[in-house]
Design an enzyme around this catalytic site. Structure first.
Site, PDB file in Angstrom:
ATOM      1  N   ASP A   1     -27.456   9.198   1.085  1.00 36.12           N
ATOM      2  CA  ASP A   1     -26.331   9.605   1.919  1.00 36.12           C
ATOM      3  C   ASP A   1     -25.644  10.842   1.358  1.00 36.12           C
ATOM      4  O   ASP A   1     -25.076  11.642   2.106  1.00 36.12           O
ATOM      5  CB  ASP A   1     -25.331   8.455   2.045  1.00 36.12           C
ATOM      6  CG  ASP A   1     -24.404   8.613   3.238  1.00 36.12           C
ATOM      7  OD1 ASP A   1     -24.646   9.485   4.067  1.00 36.12           O
ATOM      8  OD2 ASP A   1     -23.431   7.850   3.333  1.00 36.12           O
TER       9      ASP A   1
ATOM     10  N   CYS B   1     -20.908  13.936   6.627  1.00 34.14           N
ATOM     11  CA  CYS B   1     -21.520  13.414   7.841  1.00 34.14           C
ATOM     12  C   CYS B   1     -21.825  14.574   8.771  1.00 34.14           C
ATOM     13  O   CYS B   1     -20.908  15.277   9.204  1.00 34.14           O
ATOM     14  CB  CYS B   1     -20.597  12.408   8.537  1.00 34.14           C
ATOM     15  SG  CYS B   1     -21.300  11.795  10.095  1.00 34.14           S
TER      16      CYS B   1
END
Length: 298
Positions: A14, A238
């Site tokens: 991530d 993100c």
């Protein structure tokens, strides 16, 4: 306090998937080996997605295959579909992660389908995983807010979590994807989920866009949550949420837990060195307040 809190390190997946620098296989191996050396026992290695869409995750299965794998460390791969699952299992992966969202708009942007369609896509993965004895972890994005829809109903979040547990996920990590939540909002989500799901099956995944990640972890601890995702040096962001910054830094999470008396099994000094090494390779300064303070004291 002797409670153990599980830290799931997601920096290699991530975190790195949102960095502009694409690291070599050797660099990634060094990062993960440093994390293992620091005592982290749950590490997400990469993602079995097309390098066309996420070039930073190219070679994740090769990376997994080359890792030295201590028997007490749990390595996992993110698998968006059956093809990804099969690629993961082919290199000996014994835990995979699947992901959806609590926001229809975000799910469409992120994986190009509705929430219901995303869950249906997991049926094949879950069937194979059950037959293969592979553990499956679920992710749910937008546990509080969505960059497109705004506030998300806690009931909607709890519905998706319950579906994933019913499908066979052994744990579901709720992502505070854009980092806008405050502790009261987070507590409301946990309260709703706990009506339908055992607390030990829930994990928190907090981003630090507005500096609220540690506050949200603290609130979650008070709600009984004992598993948290974090990213070394606060790596990440993100791609579908403009301005969203990285995950809560593993160093900051460890500092909070250690000072509050929770057990983690992590070596602080080795953790700090792991963060320093990856940020030097990326040519950036750490986003971890604890790491900055640590190195300034040296």
């Amino acid at each position: 306090m002797n409670d153990f809190v599980k830290i799931v390190e997601v920096g290699a997946r991530d975190g790195l998937q949102n960095e502009s620098v694409v690291l070599s296989l050797d660099d990634k191996l060094t990062l993960i080996n440093n994390l293992v050396d620091a005592g982290l026992k749950d590490i997400e290695v990469g993602s079995c997605v097309s390098p066309k869409w996420v070039p930073q995750m190219a070679g994740s299965t090769e990376l997994f295959a080359q890792l030295t794998k201590p028997t007490d460390v749990n390595f996992s791969l993110l698998t968006p579909n059956l093809k990804g699952y099969q690629a993961a299992v082919a290199v000996g992966c014994r835990e995979v992660a699947i992901f959806t969202g609590a926001s229809e708009s975000f799910t469409q942007k992120n994986i190009n389908c509705t929430i219901a369609e995303s869950l249906a896509r997991f049926d094949d993965i879950m069937a194979h995983a059950k037959a293969d004895g592979v553990k499956v972890r679920g992710y749910v994005s937008c546990m509080v807010d969505c960059p497109y829809e705004g506030a998300i109903s806690p009931v909607a979040v709890a519905d998706v979590v319950a579906r994933l547990i019913d499908m066979g996920c052994y744990e579901v990590s709720l992502g505070e994807t854009i980092g806008t939540a405050t502790p009261d909002k987070v507590e409301a989500v946990w309260h709703e989920c706990q009506k339908r799901t055992d607390t030990h099956l829930l994990a928190g995944h907090f981003h630090n866009t507005y500096g609220m990640a540690i506050a949200n972890v603290y609130a979650s601890l008070n709600m009984g949550i004992r598993t948290f995702d974090s990213s070394i040096a606060g790596l990440g962001g993100c791609p579908y949420a403009k301005g969203a910054s990285g995950n809560v830094a593993t160093e900051d999470l460890h500092y909070l837990l250690d000072k509050m008396g929770y057990q983690t099994g992590v070596d602080k000094d080795k953790l700090m060195h792991a963060g320093k090494a990856i940020m030097e390779r990326l040519g950036r300064t750490s986003r971890s307040n604890a790491a900055i303070a640590y190195w300034q004291s040296k």
